[in-house]
Scaffold this motif. Structure first.
Motif, PDB file in Angstrom:
ATOM      1  N   LEU A 183      71.424  10.424  -1.868  1.00 64.45           N
ATOM      2  CA  LEU A 183      71.312  10.813  -2.969  1.00 64.45           C
ATOM      3  C   LEU A 183      72.705  10.601  -3.863  1.00 64.45           C
ATOM      4  N   ALA A 184      73.646  10.790  -3.023  1.00 63.12           N
ATOM      5  CA  ALA A 184      75.357  10.873  -3.040  1.00 63.12           C
ATOM      6  C   ALA A 184      75.547   9.339  -3.940  1.00 63.12           C
ATOM      7  N   GLU A 185      75.088   8.673  -2.422  1.00 65.06           N
ATOM      8  CA  GLU A 185      75.255   6.255  -2.966  1.00 65.06           C
ATOM      9  C   GLU A 185      74.371   6.645  -3.817  1.00 65.06           C
ATOM     10  N   TRP A 186      73.055   6.716  -4.433  1.00 61.73           N
ATOM     11  CA  TRP A 186      72.574   6.796  -5.364  1.00 61.73           C
ATOM     12  C   TRP A 186      73.047   7.274  -6.682  1.00 61.73           C
ATOM     13  N   ARG A 187      73.926   8.182  -6.852  1.00 59.89           N
ATOM     14  CA  ARG A 187      74.612   9.127  -8.001  1.00 59.89           C
ATOM     15  C   ARG A 187      75.400   7.339  -8.171  1.00 59.89           C
ATOM     16  N   GLU A 188      76.168   7.799  -7.729  1.00 61.43           N
ATOM     17  CA  GLU A 188      77.430   6.969  -7.446  1.00 61.43           C
ATOM     18  C   GLU A 188      77.014   5.569  -7.966  1.00 61.43           C
ATOM     19  N   SER A 189      75.783   4.744  -7.534  1.00 57.94           N
ATOM     20  CA  SER A 189      75.275   3.540  -8.404  1.00 57.94           C
ATOM     21  C   SER A 189      74.680   3.616  -9.404  1.00 57.94           C
ATOM     22  N   ARG A 190      74.356   4.612 -10.016  1.00 54.90           N
ATOM     23  CA  ARG A 190      74.286   5.133 -11.091  1.00 54.90           C
ATOM     24  C   ARG A 190      75.537   5.751 -12.118  1.00 54.90           C
ATOM     25  N   GLY A 191      76.363   5.640 -11.516  1.00 49.40           N
ATOM     26  CA  GLY A 191      77.833   5.687 -12.599  1.00 49.40           C
ATOM     27  C   GLY A 191      78.115   7.283 -12.886  1.00 49.40           C
ATOM     28  N   LEU A 192      77.187   8.191 -11.363  1.00 48.46           N
ATOM     29  CA  LEU A 192      77.757   9.674 -11.563  1.00 48.46           C
ATOM     30  C   LEU A 192      78.450   9.489 -10.250  1.00 48.46           C
ATOM     31  N   PRO A 193      79.358  11.167 -10.180  1.00 49.81           N
ATOM     32  CA  PRO A 193      79.678  11.611  -9.473  1.00 49.81           C
ATOM     33  C   PRO A 193      78.984  11.772  -7.906  1.00 49.81           C
ATOM     34  N   GLY A 194      79.740  11.272  -6.750  1.00 54.81           N
ATOM     35  CA  GLY A 194      78.643  11.136  -5.370  1.00 54.81           C
ATOM     36  C   GLY A 194      77.732  12.630  -5.456  1.00 54.81           C
ATOM     37  N   ASP A 195      79.284  13.399  -5.868  1.00 60.03           N
ATOM     38  CA  ASP A 195      79.230  14.451  -5.315  1.00 60.03           C
ATOM     39  C   ASP A 195      79.925  15.900  -6.304  1.00 60.03           C
ATOM     40  N   PRO A 196      78.775  15.935  -7.387  1.00 63.26           N
ATOM     41  CA  PRO A 196      78.863  16.573  -8.678  1.00 63.26           C
ATOM     42  C   PRO A 196      79.844  18.239  -8.713  1.00 63.26           C
ATOM     43  N   MET A 197      80.078  18.949  -7.653  1.00 59.44           N
ATOM     44  CA  MET A 197      80.155  20.136  -7.480  1.00 59.44           C
ATOM     45  C   MET A 197      81.557  19.550  -7.067  1.00 59.44           C
ATOM     46  N   LYS A 198      81.916  18.893  -6.033  1.00 61.28           N
ATOM     47  CA  LYS A 198      82.943  18.626  -6.346  1.00 61.28           C
ATOM     48  C   LYS A 198      83.511  17.726  -7.542  1.00 61.28           C
ATOM     49  N   ALA A 199      82.995  17.162  -8.273  1.00 59.55           N
ATOM     50  CA  ALA A 199      83.731  16.187  -9.275  1.00 59.55           C
ATOM     51  C   ALA A 199      83.936  16.973 -10.327  1.00 59.55           C
ATOM     52  N   TYR A 200      83.485  18.485 -10.678  1.00 59.52           N
ATOM     53  CA  TYR A 200      83.620  19.428 -11.599  1.00 59.52           C
ATOM     54  C   TYR A 200      84.758  19.850 -11.322  1.00 59.52           C
TER      55      TYR A 200
END
Ligand code: PSV
Ligand code: MN
Length: 387
Positions: free
Chosen positions: A347-364
Motif C-alpha cells: 500500500l505504501a508503494e502504491w500510494r507513492e505511485s499516486r503522488g501520496l506519501p507512502g507513510d501518511p502518519m510520518k508525512a503529517y
C-alpha cells in the motif's frame, strides 16, 4: 491468492467521510481534556480535516453536526472546504443537548416538544440545501431509564409520525438515514435500539430512507457482519459510522480494538455489493480524547484502507468452491489467508505511485502543520461537544 496489483482500481475508489466533531475536544462524563491547536470554529475543523485528505487521498468530505457547526454562511463554509480540497457531507441533527428533550425529542409525549425536534430537523434540511449535502443522519437519545416510565409502544407511534414529517421535507436527491444504538444515554430502553427497529421505520418511510450502522452500537458479541449482509440484502444499508469499542460506545479508532472484526465487516460489504457504491456511505464517528486528533483520523482511514485491501484479496472463486463442497476448514483457511496478508508495504508503494506519501502518519508529523496550529490557535474557545 489475488495480488494487490489486481485490486488497485477498487482501492482507488475508496472515500471515507470524516466527522467534524473528531477535531474538537471530547471526553467522557468524567473529563473533557483541552489540547493545544484545537479548532475554535467550524472553519478550523474543516482545515484540519483537509489535512487528513491531503496526506491519504481517502477523506474527501466532512460531516457536519448541527448546532455544533452553526455558521452565518454555509456558502462561505462550503467555499472554504472546496478551497482546502474537500467537500461538506452528511448533516447530523442533535436533539440531545436541550433541556426540553430530557424525556425525549421526536418521541416526547408533549406535541410542542415533538414539534420543536421536528423543526430542528427542518433547519438541518435547510443547511443541507445550502451545503449541497445528500444525507440527513438522525441519531436519537430518546428512551427511558425505568420500566413503566413511559408507554414504549406509544413512543414508537410518535416516532413514526415525527419521522414521516421529517421525511416529507427532504428533497428528491436527499436521504434520511436513521442510526440505532442499544443503550445510552437511556439505560432501560432506547426508542431506536437495533437495526430491526431502524429497518421497520425506514421501510415504512420510503425508498429514500436508510439505516445507519454504527459499529460501536451493539451488545458485546453481536455478529455485526451478519447485520451488514442482511441490510445489504434488503437494500437498506445507507451508511456506516466506523469506530471501535472495547466495552461500550467507546468511539475509539476504527480497527484498533478488533481488526479482524473490521475485516469481516468489509468482506461482507464487498460480498454484498456495498463497496465503492455511493448508496453506502463510509463515515467515521470517533472521538480522540487523549491522542492528537489529526493523526488519530489519519490512522483511522488507513486502518479502513488496510482492512479493505485484505478483504479485497479474498480469493472468492476458491472460496465459493470450498463452500460448495463443504470444505469447512479449506473455506475458513481462504478467508484467513487474506486476513493475515500484510498489505502495508504494498500500500505504501502504491500510494507513492499516486503522488501520496507512502507513510501518511510520518508525512503529517513532518509537515509542521501541528506545530503551526498549536502556535497560532491561541485564545478563543476550543470547539467541543456543545461548541
Ligand atoms: C452518540 O452515540 C453518537 O456517537 C451517535 O453515534 C451519533 O452518530 C454521534 O453521536 C453524533 O451525534
Ligand atoms: Mn454514530
Amino acid at each position: 491468492m489475488t495480488d494487490l496489483t489486481d485490486i488497485t482500481t477498487p482501492l482507488a475508489a475508496q472515500a471515507i467521510e470524516l466527522p467534524s466533531w473528531a477535531f474538537g475536544n471530547s471526553g467522557t462524563r468524567f473529563k473533557v481534556f483541552g489540547s493545544p491547536g484545537t479548532p475554535r470554529d467550524p472553519f478550523e475543523k474543516i482545515s484540519d480535516a483537509a489535512q487528513v485528505h491531503k496526506h491519504t487521498g481517502l477523506a474527501p468530505t466532512v460531516a457536519l453536526h448541527i448546532p455544533w457547526d452553526l455558521v452565518d454562511s454555509y456558502s462561505d463554509l462550503r467555499k472554504h472546504a472546496e478551497d482546502n480540497g474537500v467537500g461538506l457531507g452528511t448533516v447530523n441533527s442533535n436533539t440531545f443537548q436541550d433541556d426540553d428533550y430530557k424525556l425525549g425529542s421526536v418521541t416526547h409525549s408533549d406535541p410542542k416538544v415533538r414539534q420543536k425536534a421536528i423543526d430542528h430537523h427542518f433547519a438541518c434540511i435547510d443547511v443541507m440545501n445550502e451545503t449541497g449535502s445528500r444525507d440527513l443522519k438522525i441519531w436519537l437519545a430518546d428512551g427511558t431509564n425505568y420500566p413503566g416510565q413511559d408507554d414504549i409502544r406509544a413512543r414508537q407511534d410518535r416516532l413514526a409520525d415525527s419521522l414521516a414529517k421529517i421525511y416529507e421535507r427532504i428533497g428528491e436527491d436527499q436521504r434520511l438515514v436513521l442510526e440505532y444504538k442499544f443503550f445510552e444515554p437511556a439505560f432501560y430502553h432506547t426508542d431506536v435500539p437495533d437495526w430491526g427497529t431502524s429497518y421497520a421505520h425506514t421501510a415504512a418511510l420510503g425508498d429514500r430512507a436508510f439505516v445507519c450502522l454504527d459499529t460501536g452500537h451493539h451488545a458485546p458479541g453481536t455478529n455485526i457482519e451478519f447485520i451488514v449482509a442482511q441490510l445489504l440484502r434488503l437494500g437498506k444499508l445507507g451508511s456506516f459510522d466506523f469506530n471501535s469499542r472495547f466495552y461500550a460506545d467507546d468511539d475509539l479508532i476504527v480497527g484498533a480494538a478488533d481488526p479482524f472484526q473490521l475485516f469481516r465487516i468489509l468482506y461482507e460489504v464487498i460480498r454484498g455489493g456495498g463497496y465503492a457504491n455511493p448508496d453506502v456511505a463510509f463515515m467515521l464517528d470517533q472521538c480522540h480524547n487523549i491522542e492528537k486528533k489529526i493523526p488519530g483520523q489519519i490512522r483511522s482511514v488507513l486502518n479502513v484502507q488496510e482492512m479493505t485491501a485484505r478483504a479485497l484479496l479474498v480469493d472468492t472463486e476458491a472460496l465459493k468452491k470450498a463452500q460448495a463442497c463443504g470444505d469447512v476448514l479449506g473455506a475458513n483457511g481462504i478467508l484467513m489467508d487474506a486476513f493475515y496478508t500484510d498489505v502495508r508495504p504494498a500500500l505504501a508503494e502504491w500510494r507513492e505511485s499516486r503522488g501520496l506519501p507512502g507513510d501518511p502518519m510520518k508525512a503529517y508529523a513532518a509537515s509542521g502543520y501541528q506545530e503551526k496550529i498549536e502556535a497560532e490557535r491561541v485564545g478563543g474557545t476550543q470547539a467541543g461537544w456543545g461548541a
